[in-house]
Design a protein around this motif. Structure first.
Motif, mmCIF file in Angstrom:
data_model
loop_
_atom_site.group_PDB
_atom_site.id
_atom_site.type_symbol
_atom_site.label_atom_id
_atom_site.label_comp_id
_atom_site.label_asym_id
_atom_site.label_seq_id
_atom_site.Cartn_x
_atom_site.Cartn_y
_atom_site.Cartn_z
ATOM 1 N N ILE A 286 0.859 -1.187 0.000
ATOM 2 C CA ILE A 286 0.000 0.000 0.000
ATOM 3 C C ILE A 286 0.892 1.233 0.000
ATOM 4 C CG2 ILE A 286 -1.815 1.260 1.233
ATOM 5 C CD1 ILE A 286 -2.556 -1.505 2.526
ATOM 6 N N HIS A 287 0.970 1.885 -1.147
ATOM 7 C CA HIS A 287 1.740 3.126 -1.284
ATOM 8 C C HIS A 287 0.847 4.290 -0.867
ATOM 9 C CE1 HIS A 287 5.644 2.564 -3.373
ATOM 10 N NE2 HIS A 287 5.104 1.480 -3.891
ATOM 11 N N THR A 288 1.248 5.028 0.164
ATOM 12 C CA THR A 288 0.381 6.083 0.681
ATOM 13 C C THR A 288 0.741 7.487 0.194
ATOM 14 O OG1 THR A 288 1.704 6.126 2.709
ATOM 15 C CG2 THR A 288 -0.296 4.778 2.714
ATOM 16 N N HIS A 289 1.634 7.582 -0.786
ATOM 17 C CA HIS A 289 1.864 8.890 -1.428
ATOM 18 C C HIS A 289 2.434 8.670 -2.821
ATOM 19 C CE1 HIS A 289 2.396 13.136 -1.932
ATOM 20 N NE2 HIS A 289 3.700 13.029 -2.090
ATOM 21 N N ILE A 290 1.604 8.945 -3.820
ATOM 22 C CA ILE A 290 1.952 8.745 -5.228
ATOM 23 C C ILE A 290 1.392 9.925 -6.029
ATOM 24 C CG2 ILE A 290 1.392 7.338 -7.274
ATOM 25 C CD1 ILE A 290 3.342 5.863 -5.635
ATOM 26 N N ILE B 178 -3.152 2.497 -3.505
ATOM 27 C CA ILE B 178 -2.378 3.740 -3.552
ATOM 28 C C ILE B 178 -3.180 4.900 -2.971
ATOM 29 C CG2 ILE B 178 -0.965 3.112 -5.539
ATOM 30 C CD1 ILE B 178 -2.872 4.769 -7.300
ATOM 31 N N VAL B 179 -2.444 5.890 -2.491
ATOM 32 C CA VAL B 179 -3.005 7.208 -2.190
ATOM 33 C C VAL B 179 -2.387 8.155 -3.212
ATOM 34 C CG1 VAL B 179 -3.302 9.034 -0.495
ATOM 35 C CG2 VAL B 179 -3.216 6.637 0.255
ATOM 36 N N ASP B 180 -3.228 8.635 -4.137
ATOM 37 C CA ASP B 180 -2.740 9.339 -5.332
ATOM 38 C C ASP B 180 -3.176 10.796 -5.318
ATOM 39 O OD1 ASP B 180 -1.872 9.897 -7.995
ATOM 40 O OD2 ASP B 180 -3.890 9.462 -8.733
ATOM 41 N N MET B 181 -2.238 11.694 -5.593
ATOM 42 C CA MET B 181 -2.533 13.122 -5.755
ATOM 43 C C MET B 181 -2.273 13.495 -7.209
ATOM 44 S SD MET B 181 -0.786 16.456 -3.897
ATOM 45 C CE MET B 181 -1.374 16.055 -2.253
ATOM 46 N N GLU B 182 -3.314 13.932 -7.893
ATOM 47 C CA GLU B 182 -3.197 14.315 -9.295
ATOM 48 C C GLU B 182 -2.796 15.779 -9.422
ATOM 49 O OE1 GLU B 182 -3.349 12.485 -12.161
ATOM 50 O OE2 GLU B 182 -3.164 10.846 -10.722
ATOM 51 N N THR B 183 -2.881 16.317 -10.639
ATOM 52 C CA THR B 183 -2.633 17.737 -10.831
ATOM 53 C C THR B 183 -3.977 18.476 -10.852
ATOM 54 O OG1 THR B 183 -1.452 19.385 -12.160
ATOM 55 C CG2 THR B 183 -2.530 17.580 -13.365
ATOM 56 N N VAL C 19 1.252 9.657 8.736
ATOM 57 C CA VAL C 19 2.460 10.140 8.068
ATOM 58 C C VAL C 19 2.866 9.155 6.982
ATOM 59 C CG1 VAL C 19 4.918 10.671 8.336
ATOM 60 C CG2 VAL C 19 3.278 11.381 10.108
ATOM 61 N N SER C 20 3.104 9.652 5.774
ATOM 62 C CA SER C 20 3.634 8.825 4.691
ATOM 63 C C SER C 20 5.113 9.151 4.502
ATOM 64 C CB SER C 20 2.874 9.073 3.384
ATOM 65 O OG SER C 20 3.407 8.268 2.352
ATOM 66 N N HIS C 21 5.940 8.181 4.828
ATOM 67 C CA HIS C 21 7.397 8.327 4.725
ATOM 68 C C HIS C 21 7.836 7.954 3.312
ATOM 69 C CE1 HIS C 21 11.595 8.151 5.608
ATOM 70 N NE2 HIS C 21 11.682 6.845 5.760
ATOM 71 N N CYS C 22 8.591 8.854 2.665
ATOM 72 C CA CYS C 22 9.019 8.649 1.273
ATOM 73 C C CYS C 22 10.541 8.736 1.194
ATOM 74 C CB CYS C 22 8.380 9.695 0.358
ATOM 75 S SG CYS C 22 6.578 9.740 0.429
ATOM 76 N N PRO C 23 11.246 7.703 1.633
ATOM 77 C CA PRO C 23 12.710 7.817 1.749
ATOM 78 C C PRO C 23 13.428 8.066 0.434
ATOM 79 C CG PRO C 23 11.976 5.540 2.104
ATOM 80 C CD PRO C 23 10.752 6.398 2.096
ATOM 81 N N GLY C 24 13.005 7.406 -0.655
ATOM 82 C CA GLY C 24 13.684 7.594 -1.933
ATOM 83 C C GLY C 24 13.601 9.024 -2.412
ATOM 84 N N SER C 25 12.411 9.609 -2.347
ATOM 85 C CA SER C 25 12.208 10.998 -2.751
ATOM 86 C C SER C 25 12.983 11.953 -1.855
ATOM 87 C CB SER C 25 10.714 11.324 -2.702
ATOM 88 O OG SER C 25 10.485 12.698 -2.878
ATOM 89 N N ASN C 26 12.937 11.721 -0.549
ATOM 90 C CA ASN C 26 13.628 12.613 0.384
ATOM 91 C C ASN C 26 15.135 12.599 0.192
ATOM 92 O OD1 ASN C 26 11.356 11.780 3.129
ATOM 93 N ND2 ASN C 26 11.115 13.224 1.444
ATOM 94 N N LEU C 27 15.670 11.465 -0.214
ATOM 95 C CA LEU C 27 17.101 11.391 -0.490
ATOM 96 C C LEU C 27 17.451 12.090 -1.797
ATOM 97 C CD1 LEU C 27 17.850 7.690 0.534
ATOM 98 C CD2 LEU C 27 18.596 9.753 1.746
ATOM 99 N N LYS C 28 16.669 11.836 -2.840
ATOM 100 C CA LYS C 28 17.008 12.383 -4.150
ATOM 101 C C LYS C 28 16.906 13.906 -4.178
ATOM 102 C CE LYS C 28 16.234 12.122 -9.033
ATOM 103 N NZ LYS C 28 15.237 12.127 -10.080
ATOM 104 N N SER D 5 3.453 5.094 7.378
ATOM 105 C CA SER D 5 3.387 4.173 6.243
ATOM 106 C C SER D 5 4.438 4.599 5.222
ATOM 107 C CB SER D 5 1.983 4.177 5.641
ATOM 108 O OG SER D 5 1.587 5.503 5.315
ATOM 109 N N LEU D 6 4.420 3.970 4.046
ATOM 110 C CA LEU D 6 5.451 4.230 3.036
ATOM 111 C C LEU D 6 4.848 4.661 1.709
ATOM 112 C CD1 LEU D 6 7.928 1.224 3.475
ATOM 113 C CD2 LEU D 6 8.414 3.636 3.944
ATOM 114 N N GLY D 7 5.561 5.535 1.004
ATOM 115 C CA GLY D 7 5.171 5.933 -0.340
ATOM 116 C C GLY D 7 6.402 6.189 -1.187
ATOM 117 N N ALA D 8 6.218 6.150 -2.496
ATOM 118 C CA ALA D 8 7.334 6.403 -3.413
ATOM 119 C C ALA D 8 7.396 7.849 -3.860
ATOM 120 C CB ALA D 8 7.218 5.500 -4.646
ATOM 121 N N ASP D 9 6.289 8.609 -3.674
ATOM 122 C CA ASP D 9 6.162 9.947 -4.248
ATOM 123 C C ASP D 9 6.051 9.800 -5.766
ATOM 124 O OD1 ASP D 9 5.937 12.694 -4.418
ATOM 125 O OD2 ASP D 9 7.653 13.106 -3.147
ATOM 126 N N GLY D 10 6.427 10.794 -6.538
ATOM 127 C CA GLY D 10 6.283 10.737 -7.984
ATOM 128 C C GLY D 10 7.528 10.205 -8.672
#
Length: 445
Positions: A60-64, A119-124, A274-283, A302-307
């Motif tokens: 379950i990705h909570t920020h996409i 997923i928890v998805d935020m569009e434009t 809280v949705s933790h997005c480690p890959g995005s936060n590092l990049k 929870s965890l998310g990948a972001d965009g």
């Protein structure tokens, strides 16, 4: 009612007892009917022999941001606010109906092939209906919404809306797509305080309470963002959201990298997710969220990948491994254990959506959102006397996912997507990307 039997799997249930065993699962319709060993139901429509495979709850990705999948590789090596202003916002402003659809389909295809079922998805700002059409066709479970932006001189004109127009379109989408008991639900999605007026945020708080609908936004991702909020609103992010009545169990906050003690207390006491997005936060060099401290304080994380343009993959295996590894040099090797991050990726994500009674673990009566992972491979051996959770978190790849079941429907089998044509998606994604990049010189601020 369709009945599917999964035989001979190693189950990692993620239930309260942390049960792990070899056995079978019977799915009837959209739900798990029976769990046991050597199940022999009277009749089934299909059977999967899962020998040598691990059966897990779907991730379950909570920020996409599905709308950003077409931007993969287009905003590399920039700081957050420059990344937004110079590349991501102009590209979002360039979107059309077709590009939104194929951006969503590209992202969903990647997510499903990596074992994500929700997923928890935020569009434009515009064309969100076409993302919902992609979600509906693909079979993925989603909590999604159009982004809301009515404030900020640095936002392109095509993304600037009035509060009233943003709210009206959000309500129209809610009425069309939200099913409180179904696979698709709506979330009000103000982007972040920097791009939202107080009027808009107050009305979102009112509507969220009235309709008992989640709110999904970004907060405290970057020090520069926090400074802007303090200058404009006189408070730090979480304090301000609490002041407006948004801090409650329906609020999902992406990132939360830079929190002070008052903000942590608000998140904990109000049961904010809280949705933790480690890959995005590092990049984006945003920082490393204090997740071990959050978990010790009984926060919901929870965890998310972001965009895709800030990651650049939508891969839960990568996010789990990063979530564990980035804390160890700071807090020690036991600070984030494999079991904790797998919980964040499964039952923790279910709690963020308010669906822990329906998904996130393998239990009788829950929705059949399940994945089969084949670790009978060189990179995951030896298997003897090794914790299967550690194998999933530290050794597995997304390409090890063989079968994905969402709501009782097999949406991927033997790594073949069954609800979408992968070749068409790849072709149309490239066409749409080329068209959007060609529009960039015309996008005005």
């Amino acid at each position: 009612m369709r009945r599917l039997l999964i035989k001979n799997a190693q189950l990692i249930t993620m239930n309260k007892q942390d049960d792990i065993f070899h056995g079978d699962v019977l799915i009837e319709g959209e739900r798990i009917k029976e769990i046991g060993t050597n199940l022999q139901p009277d009749a089934v429509d299909a059977e999967i022999d899962a020998r040598h495979q691990i059966l897990l709850p779907g991730f379950i990705h909570t920020h996409i941001h599905l709308c950003q999948t077409l931007f993969r590789g287009q905003g590399d090596d920039w700081e957050l606010m420059d990344w937004l202003k110079k590349r991501i916002w102009p590209l979002e402003a360039a979107h059309d109906e077709e590009s939104i659809y194929y951006s969503a389909m590209l992202g969903i295809g990647e997510l499903i092939k990596g074992g994500t079922t929700s997923i928890v998805d935020m569009e434009t700002v515009h064309h969100t209906d076409f993302a919902f059409q992609a979600i509906q066709k693909s079979g993925i479970r989603a909590l999604a919404g159009k982004v809301m932006m009515d404030h900020g001189e640095e936002v392109p004109k095509l993304l600037r809306e009035t509060a009233s127009a943003s709210l009206q379109e959000s309500m129209d989408l809610y009425e069309k797509w939200h099913d409180k008991d179904g696979r698709i639900q709506y979330a009000f999605s103000p982007r972040f305080v920097v791009s939202c007026s107080e009027e808009l945020l107050k009305e979102v708080a009112f509507l969220s309470e009235k309709y008992q609908v989640c709110v999904h936004t970004h907060a405290s991702e970057n020090k520069g963002e926090i400074q802007i909020v303090e200058q404009e609103r006189g408070m730090r992010n979480i304090v301000y959201l609490d002041h407006l009545g948004l801090a409650n169990e329906r609020l999902i906050l992406a990132h939360c990298v830079w929190l002070d003690e008052e903000e942590k207390k608000i998140i904990r006491d109000r049961k904010v997710k809280v949705s933790h997005c480690p890959g995005s936060n590092l990049k984006l060099a945003s920082g490393i969220a204090e997740v071990p401290d959050m978990l010790k304080s009984d926060m919901y994380v929870s965890l998310g990948a972001d965009g895709a343009p800030c990651n650049n993959n939508l891969d839960m295996f990568q996010e789990m491994k990063l979530a564990a590894l980035i804390q160890k040099p700071i807090h020690g090797p036991t600070s984030m254990k494999a079991k904790q991050v797998l919980q964040m990726a499964t039952i923790g994500g279910a709690k963020a959506l308010g669906l822990e009674h329906e998904i996130g673990s393998i239990e009788v009566g829950k929705k059949a959102d399940l994945i089969l992972v084949d670790l009978h491979k060189l990179h995951a051996f030896p298997s003897y006397d090794i914790d299967p959770i550690s194998r999933i978190v530290y050794s597995a790849y997304s390409s090890d996912v063989e079968t994905v079941i969402i709501n009782g429907e097999v949406v991927m089998e033997n790594r073949r997507l069954k609800t979408m044509d992968e070749a068409i998606i790849l072709k149309e994604a490239n066409k749409s990307s080329k068209r959007l990049i060609g529009k960039l010189p015309t996008i005005a601020y």
